[in-house]
Design an enzyme around this catalytic site. Structure first.
Site, PDB file in Angstrom:
ATOM      1  N   GLY A 355       0.880  -0.846   0.215  1.00 54.21           N
ATOM      2  CA  GLY A 355      -0.148  -0.036   0.593  1.00 54.21           C
ATOM      3  C   GLY A 355       1.114   0.028   0.065  1.00 54.21           C
ATOM      4  O   GLY A 355      -0.314   1.657  -0.033  1.00 54.21           O
ATOM      5  N   THR A 356       2.238   3.473  -1.016  1.00 54.96           N
ATOM      6  CA  THR A 356       3.204   3.808  -0.404  1.00 54.96           C
ATOM      7  C   THR A 356       4.055   4.296  -1.169  1.00 54.96           C
ATOM      8  O   THR A 356       4.461   4.743  -2.861  1.00 54.96           O
ATOM      9  CB  THR A 356       3.935   2.461  -0.510  1.00 54.96           C
ATOM     10  N   VAL A 357       5.177   5.368  -0.793  1.00 55.02           N
ATOM     11  CA  VAL A 357       6.298   6.730  -0.830  1.00 55.02           C
ATOM     12  C   VAL A 357       7.897   5.688  -0.773  1.00 55.02           C
ATOM     13  O   VAL A 357       8.271   5.729  -0.073  1.00 55.02           O
ATOM     14  CB  VAL A 357       5.966   8.002  -0.908  1.00 55.02           C
ATOM     15  N   SER A 374       3.860   5.041   3.845  1.00 56.31           N
ATOM     16  CA  SER A 374       3.039   4.867   3.506  1.00 56.31           C
ATOM     17  C   SER A 374       1.457   4.590   4.219  1.00 56.31           C
ATOM     18  O   SER A 374       1.681   4.477   5.801  1.00 56.31           O
ATOM     19  CB  SER A 374       2.930   2.980   3.199  1.00 56.31           C
TER      20      SER A 374
END
Length: 536
Positions: A355, A356-357, A374
């Site tokens: 589920g 994000t960086v 995230s």
């Protein structure tokens, strides 16, 4: 490390970014510039990473936010440090309560999957240990974008549209804040359109001025608890006040003369290390990269690793995870022996038997950061604290309701976490940070980036540009558009239920920074996102 810095091996591929004094790579250009600005003001790689991370909550809210979690690896110039910034389940969130609500598995939306957000405390803890600039200074770019508006990038706009379709049917009071915060005149913002959130700006200002304490003990905490009480949430003032990050010792395996590092559970980084341990026993470089032999071995190793990760990973504060046994070379050899010419149906092994960086930064002094945060599944739970723009994550969806499972839901416990930062060293010298975001894709992306780099000599940008595969379950494998038809057919002949996917988002989005022997940084940023690498 021998890297090809000139060849463009894939259609549409770009050259990597080379810089000496500092570099920042993120999935959104404005966040990368926020980090670079801190380096140019005299800050270090940690300052740059925090500034970029905070900015990402504004410029890419489709993937992360103030109400999410964070994990990081920090190379201080001589040693690697790990920070687990994931939150715990509320004291009132019990297995019985979830079942009484009619669920046979953890829900993904609403209050039940909401755990305590860990990102604000993690920003503070990273800064407290390593930061050089004032904490509040790191928030300035993000607050400006939230207050005055930020133009929405194309990939972010597409994700926003998808999220709007998901949340359109949620009209109950607990979801009311999402539309108020993230829609413009009842619709998601379009690419190039300005989106602003003064509530978001206010929340970031309170966090910056209080050194994050306001989120857990002050005005933000009070607003969050009041909203939870009014709409059926379980988070309490005590849950928030008790939260703390955890400094942890990173885990590693040796792969062809390099050390690959991940954070220990409750994250899934263990899966990438298990897979690399298995794969090391094959001379994969004898095969060209885009061949069925290379893909098959990588996929099979990853499937076996995932089977073990999903069986054994839990919160080490609550259960014993057999990490040492899972990473033993002897165990890897036993798992490797299961791989033949045909695709496996994976099952966990017995390691105790016998589920994000994502973003990365680097500075002129050799400090480097691998950081990931995230909200999970896009905007997370769908719950947004009114007036503050804080979208709460849904990391509790990662819990199991299976009795006796290491990852079984329990109050005060941290769930199985998908977000994982990676780091590479060689004989005690830092090579650099790397990561690929995207839920179940992340360990698979880590494996592919390491193989691309070490086995095939691809530079960071070429490694990220290369076509990817994604294993979902059983024998199902997705291949990225552009994969040769002959490769698809050969994998199908080996028993893989392989097919081409046009959805590039399935294959994750990553960033990489490698440090050459002369101190020059070589960086890449994934073309599947809007981002870039910038340096000076």
């Amino acid at each position: 490390m021998q890297l090809d810095l000139t060849t463009l091996p894939y259609p549409g591929s770009r050259q990597p970014v080379l810089a000496r004094r500092g570099v920042v790579a993120t999935s959104q250009p404005l966040a990368a510039q926020a980090g670079l600005a801190m380096l140019q003001r005299g800050g270090n790689a940690v300052d740059a990473a925090i500034a970029a991370a905070v900015a990402l909550t504004v410029v890419e809210p489709t993937s992360n936010g103030i109400g999410g979690d964070l994990f990081a690896l920090v190379w201080d110039g001589a040693h690697l440090h790990g920070l687990n910034g994931s939150g715990r389940a509320p004291e009132a969130l019990t297995l019985e309560r979830v079942r009484q609500a009619g669920h046979t598995s953890m829900p993904t939306r609403g209050w039940l999957p909401v755990t305590v957000p860990g990102a604000p405390a993690a920003w503070r803890d990273l800064h407290r240990r390593f930061g050089r600039l004032r904490f509040s200074q790191l928030f300035e770019p993000a607050i400006t974008y939230a207050e005055h508006g930020v133009p929405i990038a194309p990939v972010v706009a597409t994700s926003w549209e998808r999220a709007a379709q998901v949340f359109a049917a949620n009209a109950s009071a607990e979801f009311s804040g999402w539309a108020d915060t993230f829609l413009i005149n009842g619709r998601p913002p379009r690419a190039g359109e300005l989106w602003q959130s003064r509530g978001h700006a206010r929340a970031l200002s309170l966090i910056a001025e209080s050194y994050a304490d306001d989120f857990y003990n002050g005005e933000i905490a009070q607003a969050l608890v009041r909203f939870a009480q009014r709409t059926g949430g379980l988070l309490t003032a005590r849950d928030l006040a008790q939260h703390h990050s955890t400094w942890v010792a990173p885990l590693s395996v040796r792969y062809r003369g390099y050390e690959v590092w991940e954070l220990p559970p409750n994250g899934q980084g263990l899966a990438a290390l298990i897979a690399l341990n298995i794969l090391e026993g094959f001379t994969i470089a004898q095969f060209e990269r885009e061949t069925p032999q290379s893909y098959h071995l990588q996929i099979e190793a990853m499937k076996l690793a995932f089977a073990d990760a999903q069986r054994y990973i839990g919160d080490p504060e609550h259960v014993t995870v057999p990490t040492e046994q899972l990473l033993a070379k002897e165990y890897a050899a036993r798992r490797r022996a299961l791989i033949g010419a045909q695709a496996l149906d994976p099952a966990p092994g017995d390691p105790i038997h016998g589920g994000t960086v994502y973003l990365c930064t680097a500075d002129a002094d050799g400090m480097m950061v691998s950081l990931i945060q995230s909200n999970y599944m896009g905007f997370g739970s769908g719950i947004v604290v009114p007036g503050l723009g804080i979208a709460l994550h849904n990391r509790g969806a990662g819990f199991s309701l299976q009795p006796g499972h290491p990852n079984q839901l329990a109050p005060g416990k941290r769930p199985f976490h998908t977000i994982i930062p990676g780091f590479l060293t060689q004989d005690g010298r830092a090579v650099g940070p790397f990561g690929v975001m995207g839920g179940h894709m992340q360990p698979q992306g880590h494996l592919q980036m390491i193989v691309n780099t070490i086995d095939y000599g691809l530079n960071p940008q070429a490694s990220l540009d290369a076509p990817r595969w994604y294993w979902s379950a059983g024998r199902d494998v997705l291949l990225e558009a552009g994969t040769p038809a002959a490769l698809l057919e050969a994998l199908q002949q080996r028993g893989h239920q392989a097919r081409i996917s046009e959805d590039r988002g399935v294959f994750g989005r990553g960033q990489i920074i490698w440090r050459l022997d002369n101190g020059v940084y070589v960086a890449g940023s994934d073309g599947r996102a809007d981002g870039c690498a910038v340096g000076y």
